[in-house]
Structure formats: structure tokens, C-alpha cells
Write a protein that holds these residues in place. Structure first.
Motif, PDB file in Angstrom:
ATOM      1  N   ALA A 114       0.833  -1.202   0.000  1.00  0.00           N
ATOM      2  CA  ALA A 114       0.000   0.000   0.000  1.00  0.00           C
ATOM      3  C   ALA A 114       0.870   1.254   0.000  1.00  0.00           C
ATOM      4  O   ALA A 114       1.940   1.278   0.614  1.00  0.00           O
ATOM      5  CB  ALA A 114      -0.912   0.001   1.227  1.00  0.00           C
ATOM      6  N   PRO A 115       0.427   2.308  -0.659  1.00  0.00           N
ATOM      7  CA  PRO A 115       1.227   3.543  -0.712  1.00  0.00           C
ATOM      8  C   PRO A 115       1.315   4.217   0.661  1.00  0.00           C
ATOM      9  O   PRO A 115       0.379   4.165   1.458  1.00  0.00           O
ATOM     10  CB  PRO A 115       0.469   4.425  -1.720  1.00  0.00           C
ATOM     11  CG  PRO A 115      -0.924   3.887  -1.720  1.00  0.00           C
ATOM     12  CD  PRO A 115      -0.807   2.421  -1.462  1.00  0.00           C
ATOM     13  N   SER A 116       2.448   4.840   0.910  1.00  0.00           N
ATOM     14  CA  SER A 116       2.662   5.543   2.180  1.00  0.00           C
ATOM     15  C   SER A 116       2.220   6.994   2.105  1.00  0.00           C
ATOM     16  O   SER A 116       1.908   7.596   3.133  1.00  0.00           O
ATOM     17  CB  SER A 116       4.148   5.487   2.559  1.00  0.00           C
ATOM     18  OG  SER A 116       4.589   4.150   2.679  1.00  0.00           O
ATOM     19  N   TRP A 117       2.237   7.552   0.899  1.00  0.00           N
ATOM     20  CA  TRP A 117       1.905   8.967   0.739  1.00  0.00           C
ATOM     21  C   TRP A 117       0.934   9.146  -0.418  1.00  0.00           C
ATOM     22  O   TRP A 117       1.062   8.502  -1.459  1.00  0.00           O
ATOM     23  CB  TRP A 117       3.163   9.803   0.447  1.00  0.00           C
ATOM     24  CG  TRP A 117       4.129   9.855   1.573  1.00  0.00           C
ATOM     25  CD1 TRP A 117       5.199   9.040   1.788  1.00  0.00           C
ATOM     26  CD2 TRP A 117       4.128  10.771   2.668  1.00  0.00           C
ATOM     27  NE1 TRP A 117       5.858   9.386   2.933  1.00  0.00           N
ATOM     28  CE2 TRP A 117       5.227  10.452   3.495  1.00  0.00           C
ATOM     29  CE3 TRP A 117       3.320  11.843   3.019  1.00  0.00           C
ATOM     30  CZ2 TRP A 117       5.527  11.150   4.646  1.00  0.00           C
ATOM     31  CZ3 TRP A 117       3.612  12.549   4.172  1.00  0.00           C
ATOM     32  CH2 TRP A 117       4.708  12.208   4.971  1.00  0.00           C
ATOM     33  N   TYR A 118      -0.025  10.034  -0.214  1.00  0.00           N
ATOM     34  CA  TYR A 118      -0.900  10.513  -1.290  1.00  0.00           C
ATOM     35  C   TYR A 118      -0.643  12.012  -1.421  1.00  0.00           C
ATOM     36  O   TYR A 118      -0.930  12.777  -0.503  1.00  0.00           O
ATOM     37  CB  TYR A 118      -2.378  10.262  -0.968  1.00  0.00           C
ATOM     38  CG  TYR A 118      -2.751   8.807  -0.902  1.00  0.00           C
ATOM     39  CD1 TYR A 118      -3.194   8.125  -2.034  1.00  0.00           C
ATOM     40  CD2 TYR A 118      -2.677   8.111   0.299  1.00  0.00           C
ATOM     41  CE1 TYR A 118      -3.556   6.789  -1.970  1.00  0.00           C
ATOM     42  CE2 TYR A 118      -3.018   6.765   0.376  1.00  0.00           C
ATOM     43  CZ  TYR A 118      -3.470   6.125  -0.763  1.00  0.00           C
ATOM     44  OH  TYR A 118      -3.818   4.796  -0.687  1.00  0.00           O
ATOM     45  N   ILE A 119      -0.085  12.416  -2.538  1.00  0.00           N
ATOM     46  CA  ILE A 119       0.329  13.804  -2.711  1.00  0.00           C
ATOM     47  C   ILE A 119      -0.424  14.424  -3.880  1.00  0.00           C
ATOM     48  O   ILE A 119      -0.456  13.853  -4.972  1.00  0.00           O
ATOM     49  CB  ILE A 119       1.846  13.905  -2.955  1.00  0.00           C
ATOM     50  CG1 ILE A 119       2.610  13.257  -1.790  1.00  0.00           C
ATOM     51  CG2 ILE A 119       2.279  15.350  -3.133  1.00  0.00           C
ATOM     52  CD1 ILE A 119       4.102  13.173  -2.007  1.00  0.00           C
ATOM     53  N   THR A 120      -1.035  15.564  -3.647  1.00  0.00           N
ATOM     54  CA  THR A 120      -1.722  16.308  -4.700  1.00  0.00           C
ATOM     55  C   THR A 120      -0.953  17.592  -4.964  1.00  0.00           C
ATOM     56  O   THR A 120      -0.693  18.364  -4.032  1.00  0.00           O
ATOM     57  CB  THR A 120      -3.167  16.647  -4.292  1.00  0.00           C
ATOM     58  OG1 THR A 120      -3.873  15.433  -4.034  1.00  0.00           O
ATOM     59  CG2 THR A 120      -3.869  17.407  -5.399  1.00  0.00           C
TER      60      THR A 120
END
Length: 200
Positions: A114-120
Motif C-alpha cells: 500500500a502507498p505511504s503517501w498521497y500527494i496532490t
């Protein structure tokens, strides 16, 4: 960068160019499918579809029902839908293309976790001198302080410059902040994988 300024500032050109790109992608997908060894099988399936079964499925789907193919005729109709997906996957912005992207993300999660960061990211083009330089007609980079209305007017007339600036900032972010393709770790540590997409 400046030889095509008149196309960059034409309000109709981006829509026409994008439409032609979609048509070309659809044609390319169809052409690739004709060279597939299964072309004869697919063409025979399309020609032998039961029109009544196809119409029945269309009406039920349009009514919002959950439909599962049961009869051989309905299964043949659904198989054609999968064959058409093969074409739609080549078209940027299509529903099938987005579905393929979701599959890629799930595959990446299965492989890396699973991804550790969600960056927009949303680069402020009207506040950056490079974006203004891309959109302006001057050939030399001599940044100067402009009023908000002037910056807004310059950027709004050239969406291509805004897209180029966005691509530049995202590329720099991936390279220097995430540390992808560099000998040093990124700001958030060593990046094992990343997936990026643009809202459509």
C-alpha cells in the motif's frame, strides 16, 4: 518554443487537436486488432450477435440493473464488449483507459504494498516567472514584477504554456523531491515506486 505561438493561443486548436488525437488512437487500436490472430473469431462473433439479446441487455443496463450474462447469446454480447475495450484502452481520457490505469495501480499495490503517501500537486502558474516566460512572447528570460490581472491575462491566453509549466514542475518534483532516478534519497526517504495521473 515560439514558432507555434499562434497555435498555442488559438482557443479552438487544443480541442480540435485533442479530438484528432483521440480519433487517431481509436484508429490505431482498431488497426492493431485487425492484425491479431483472433480477428477472424472476433469478426464472426460481431456478425453473429443476437440483436434481441443485445437490445435486452442495453435496456436493462440503461435502467440501472445489475446484469450478469446467463445465456450463450448474452455471453457473446459481453465478450464483444471486452473486445471493444481493447480499442478504447488506446484512447486517452476514455473510460477503458481509466480502467486500465486502475488496474495498473492495483498491480503496483500488489507488488510493492500500500502507498505511504498521497500527494496532490497544483503548481501556481500565474505566480511563477517561468510560467509567465513560457506564455509571453519575449525570447529572453528577464523576469519582472507584474500585476495580478496582467499575469492572469497572459496565462489564460496560452494554455499550452500552462501545460508545459505543469509538466516541468511535476518532473522536477519526481526527480528532486522523490529522488527517482537520482543517487540520493528523496525528501520522504527512498522511493521504491510511484504512480501519477492528471485529473480528467
Amino acid at each position: 518554443m515560439y514558432y507555434d505561438k499562434r497555435f498555442q493561443t488559438d482557443i479552438f486548436f487544443p480541442f480540435v487537436a485533442f479530438s484528432h488525437a483521440q480519433i487517431k488512437a481509436s484508429s490505431t487500436g482498431s488497426y492493431l486488432m485487425t492484425e491479431n490472430k483472433r480477428f477472424t473469431e472476433i469478426s464472426e462473433r460481431v456478425l453473429s450477435l443476437d440483436k434481441n439479446a443485445l437490445e435486452n441487455l442495453s435496456n436493462r443496463l440503461a435502467a440501472g440493473q445489475t446484469v450478469s450474462p446467463e445465456t450463450p447469446e448474452e455471453k457473446a454480447c459481453y465478450q464483444v464488449i471486452q473486445d471493444l475495450d481493447h480499442i478504447g484502452g488506446h484512447v486517452q481520457g476514455s473510460t477503458t483507459n481509466k480502467k486500465y490505469m486502475r488496474n495498473e495501480i492495483w498491480s503496483l499495490v500488489a507488488a510493492k504494498g500500500a502507498p505511504s503517501w498521497y500527494i496532490t500537486l497544483s503548481p501556481a502558474d500565474i505566480k511563477h516567472p517561468i510560467a509567465i516566460y513560457y506564455a509571453d512572447t519575449k525570447t529572453e528570460f528577464r523576469p519582472k514584477i507584474m500585476e495580478y490581472d496582467e499575469r492572469f491575462r497572459i496565462m489564460s491566453k496560452n494554455p499550452v504554456a500552462a501545460a508545459r509549466f505543469f509538466h516541468l514542475m511535476i518532473t522536477l518534483f519526481i526527480t528532486h523531491v522523490l529522488g527517482v532516478g537520482t543517487p540520493h534519497s528523496g525528501l520522504y526517504g527512498k522511493t521504491s515506486a510511484y504512480y501519477g495521473t492528471v485529473e480528467q
